[in-house]
Design an enzyme around this catalytic site. Sequence first.
Site, short mmCIF file in Angstrom:
data_model
loop_
_atom_site.label_atom_id
_atom_site.label_comp_id
_atom_site.label_asym_id
_atom_site.label_seq_id
_atom_site.Cartn_x
_atom_site.Cartn_y
_atom_site.Cartn_z
N ASN A 32 0.86 -1.18 0.00
CA ASN A 32 0.00 0.00 0.00
C ASN A 32 0.90 1.23 0.00
OD1 ASN A 32 -1.79 2.05 0.48
ND2 ASN A 32 -2.47 1.34 2.49
N TRP A 33 0.98 1.87 -1.15
CA TRP A 33 1.91 3.00 -1.28
C TRP A 33 1.37 4.27 -0.62
CZ3 TRP A 33 3.45 2.55 -7.22
CH2 TRP A 33 4.10 1.32 -7.41
N LYS A 34 0.12 4.26 -0.21
CA LYS A 34 -0.52 5.43 0.40
C LYS A 34 -0.32 6.65 -0.53
CE LYS A 34 -0.17 3.14 4.81
NZ LYS A 34 -0.06 3.21 6.25
N HIS A 120 -9.48 0.95 4.96
CA HIS A 120 -8.20 1.13 5.66
C HIS A 120 -8.42 2.04 6.87
CE1 HIS A 120 -4.09 2.36 6.49
NE2 HIS A 120 -3.72 1.27 5.85
N GLU A 122 -6.79 4.44 7.97
CA GLU A 122 -6.61 5.86 7.69
C GLU A 122 -7.88 6.45 7.07
OE1 GLU A 122 -2.90 5.46 5.57
OE2 GLU A 122 -1.96 4.88 7.46
N GLU A 191 -5.09 -5.06 10.48
CA GLU A 191 -4.07 -4.04 10.70
C GLU A 191 -4.35 -3.33 12.02
OE1 GLU A 191 -2.22 -2.81 6.67
OE2 GLU A 191 -3.87 -1.49 7.09
N GLY A 197 2.74 2.24 10.86
CA GLY A 197 3.70 3.35 10.73
C GLY A 197 4.41 3.69 12.03
N SER A 236 3.68 -2.17 10.27
CA SER A 236 5.13 -2.20 10.47
C SER A 236 5.79 -3.51 10.04
CB SER A 236 5.47 -1.87 11.94
OG SER A 236 5.08 -0.55 12.25
N GLY A 257 3.02 -1.15 4.28
CA GLY A 257 2.97 0.27 3.96
C GLY A 257 4.36 0.80 3.65
N GLY A 258 5.00 1.40 4.65
CA GLY A 258 6.30 2.06 4.45
C GLY A 258 7.32 1.21 3.71
P1 13P Z 1 3.17 0.38 7.68
O1 13P Z 1 3.71 -0.89 7.07
O2 13P Z 1 3.89 1.61 7.22
O3 13P Z 1 3.07 0.28 9.17
O4 13P Z 1 1.67 0.56 7.13
C1 13P Z 1 0.80 -0.50 7.19
C2 13P Z 1 -0.41 -0.17 6.41
O5 13P Z 1 -1.17 0.71 6.77
C3 13P Z 1 -0.66 -0.91 5.17
O6 13P Z 1 -1.94 -0.69 4.68
#
Ligand code: 13P
Length: 283
Positions: A32-34, A120, A122, A191, A197, A236, A257-258
Amino acid sequence: MSESETHEAEALPADVIPAATNPGRRLMIAGNWKMNAGGTDGCDLALSIARVAANNEETEVVVAPPFTAIAAVANELYNKKSDVAVAAQNLFFEESGAFTGEVSAPMLRIAGATWAIIGHSERRQLFGESDEAVLKKVVAANAGGLKCIVCVGETLDQREAGQTLEVIERQIGAFAAELAKSGGDGVVAYEPVWAIGTGKVASPEDAQEIHAAIRELLSRVDRDFANQTRILYGGSVKANNAEGLLAQKDIDGALVGGASLEADGFGKIIEIAAKLARQGKSE
Ligand code: 13P
């Protein structure tokens, strides 16, 4: 579904068929590149990931660029005959009309996406997305031919108040019956919000316990659906902690994510999943 089938599903113990014996639950690593890599940088990243994925076909790989890069990334991957699939990070539940700023499932299909991340944390926290909206989006994705990765997870406050299972039961209950309509194609991502994050990853044992509970909740809708549905862990996940998580019986992949923004680190996670699959995971 008949009443006897419903009863049978409810009686299913949490430890349903392990992934290693269920070929339908191919390990999935999704990035997930956000709100990152939304231009040509997204194409470069996708092509680097595609090179690793080509040598690790046991792993199903999905990338979720921002809307602006979906068409270009999907096109690059198609031209390279890559199996890496493209997901949208969100969608709107109407097909078309006066909804300024929104993008529908059919539009995403035209752009080349075959998956959609829905619900998600977020989106739930920053954009007020409710369980009801999540359900509408799963309905729209099913109708529009997109496979879903639906996210659930508790906040730190909810966890500390001992409400984790209650929250997850409510979130899953909102969409599980609809997700079951796509058979084993639907994916759930657990998640925990406190792990996103933050560098604080759930322990493999804690994550496994929640994943088993999620599978049990899915089995209340239908036993085969529960057995076939992949449940990803997210929060993470990095190359140095992925193996312990992915080795767990009910963890069928990761939503990253990251670490998905860096081809080397994400590639290592893809390789770890492929290695576990080759080993039959639990051996
Ligand atoms: P991180 O891997 O940066 O913690 O993010 C997880 C995420 O929200 C994937 O959708």
